[in-house]
Design a protein around this motif. Structure first.
Motif, PDB file in Angstrom:
ATOM      1  N   ARG A  51      -3.688  -2.225   0.770  1.00 36.81           N
ATOM      2  CA  ARG A  51      -2.477  -2.989   0.465  1.00 36.81           C
ATOM      3  C   ARG A  51      -1.328  -2.059   0.116  1.00 36.81           C
ATOM      4  NH1 ARG A  51      -6.151  -6.388  -2.482  1.00 36.81           N
ATOM      5  NH2 ARG A  51      -5.802  -5.051  -4.273  1.00 36.81           N
ATOM      6  N   ASP A  52      -0.114  -2.490   0.475  1.00 37.93           N
ATOM      7  CA  ASP A  52       1.079  -1.745   0.079  1.00 37.93           C
ATOM      8  C   ASP A  52       1.248  -1.838  -1.432  1.00 37.93           C
ATOM      9  OD1 ASP A  52       1.840  -1.033   2.677  1.00 37.93           O
ATOM     10  OD2 ASP A  52       2.948  -2.902   2.970  1.00 37.93           O
ATOM     11  N   GLU A  53       1.812  -0.783  -1.993  1.00 38.19           N
ATOM     12  CA  GLU A  53       2.163  -0.807  -3.416  1.00 38.19           C
ATOM     13  C   GLU A  53       3.378  -1.715  -3.593  1.00 38.19           C
ATOM     14  OE1 GLU A  53       0.506   0.806  -6.048  1.00 38.19           O
ATOM     15  OE2 GLU A  53      -0.963   0.962  -4.447  1.00 38.19           O
ATOM     16  N   HIS A  78       8.971  -1.076   2.270  1.00 34.59           N
ATOM     17  CA  HIS A  78       7.748  -1.237   3.065  1.00 34.59           C
ATOM     18  C   HIS A  78       8.034  -1.015   4.545  1.00 34.59           C
ATOM     19  CE1 HIS A  78       5.749  -3.827  -0.281  1.00 34.59           C
ATOM     20  NE2 HIS A  78       5.631  -2.528  -0.503  1.00 34.59           N
ATOM     21  N   HIS A 110       6.314   1.931   6.832  1.00 30.88           N
ATOM     22  CA  HIS A 110       5.570   1.652   8.073  1.00 30.88           C
ATOM     23  C   HIS A 110       6.232   2.333   9.268  1.00 30.88           C
ATOM     24  CE1 HIS A 110       2.707  -1.006   6.182  1.00 30.88           C
ATOM     25  NE2 HIS A 110       3.700  -1.683   5.613  1.00 30.88           N
ATOM     26  N   THR A 158       0.039   5.308  -4.476  1.00 30.56           N
ATOM     27  CA  THR A 158       0.181   5.705  -3.071  1.00 30.56           C
ATOM     28  C   THR A 158      -0.548   7.014  -2.774  1.00 30.56           C
ATOM     29  OG1 THR A 158       2.273   4.538  -2.863  1.00 30.56           O
ATOM     30  CG2 THR A 158       1.845   6.275  -1.262  1.00 30.56           C
TER      31      THR A 158
END
Length: 195
Positions: free
Chosen positions: A78-80, A87, A91, A187
């Motif tokens: 999952r993204d922080e 985001h 990406h 991260t």
């Protein structure tokens, strides 16, 4: 530590592939710049340094295929917490890094005028000696190798190698350090200890 990725961390295979790729890019740059800066051209030492560069580049080509297969078969963590723009930028940066990992080995191989003596164990034929060169470049494009090599070398050396790769790598490292030291999120831990 899990072999596969989880929602919280990258698994050990993704981590190994990531750090091996980073090390290989570093060795590729060191070997080619060592040859350019410290060795006389067209000497056995410069030839050996260049062969290491080519061997490492071919290895990156194989590793990136494995990375893509592994990434497609594993969920990413999952993204922080962050904004949609942050985001999106993260990406986009990762897709750009994957593009570089594909373009650099491909253009390096296509524009090399000699065989690759793969870590001095066996030879990989130069692109000019393959049926694919004959079919696509000679017959379809109607170009000789020297005509074909110039734009490919320009992409590999002058565009990607001299600027874009460095900008993306520095951006990637700065972003990881920003997340670790400023945002203080997980991260960097996802690709290291996982704690």
């Amino acid at each position: 530590m899990s072999i596969k990725n989880t929602a919280e961390n990258y698994g050990s295979i993704a981590k190994w592939l990531h750090w091996i790729t980073a090390a290989l890019f570093l060795v590729a740059y060191v070997s080619v710049y060592y040859s350019h800066w410290f060795l006389e051209p067209r000497t056995p030492a410069s030839f050996n340094a260049f062969q290491i560069h080519l061997s490492v580049g071919a290895s990156v080509g194989v590793i990136v295929i494995l990375r893509i297969i592994w990434r497609l078969s594993n969920p990413t963590p999952r993204d922080e917490p962050g904004s949609r723009l942050a985001h999106f930028a993260a990406h986009l940066g990762h897709y750009a890094l994957y593009a570089v990992m594909i373009i650099m080995p491909v253009t390096g191989y296509l524009g090399t005028g000699g065989n690759i003596n793969y870590f001095f164990m066996f030879e990989l034929p130069k692109f000019e000696d393959t049926w694919l060169f004959e079919l696509l470049v000679n017959n379809w494009l109607g170009m000789s190798f020297s005509e074909f090599e110039k734009p490919i070398d320009f992409i590999h050396k002058d565009v990607m190698g001299a600027w874009i790769v460095w900008l993306l790598i520095v951006g990637h490292v700065v972003a990881a350090l920003y997340h670790h030291h400023v945002k203080k999120d997980r991260t960097l831990y996802k690709m290291t200890s996982g704690k």
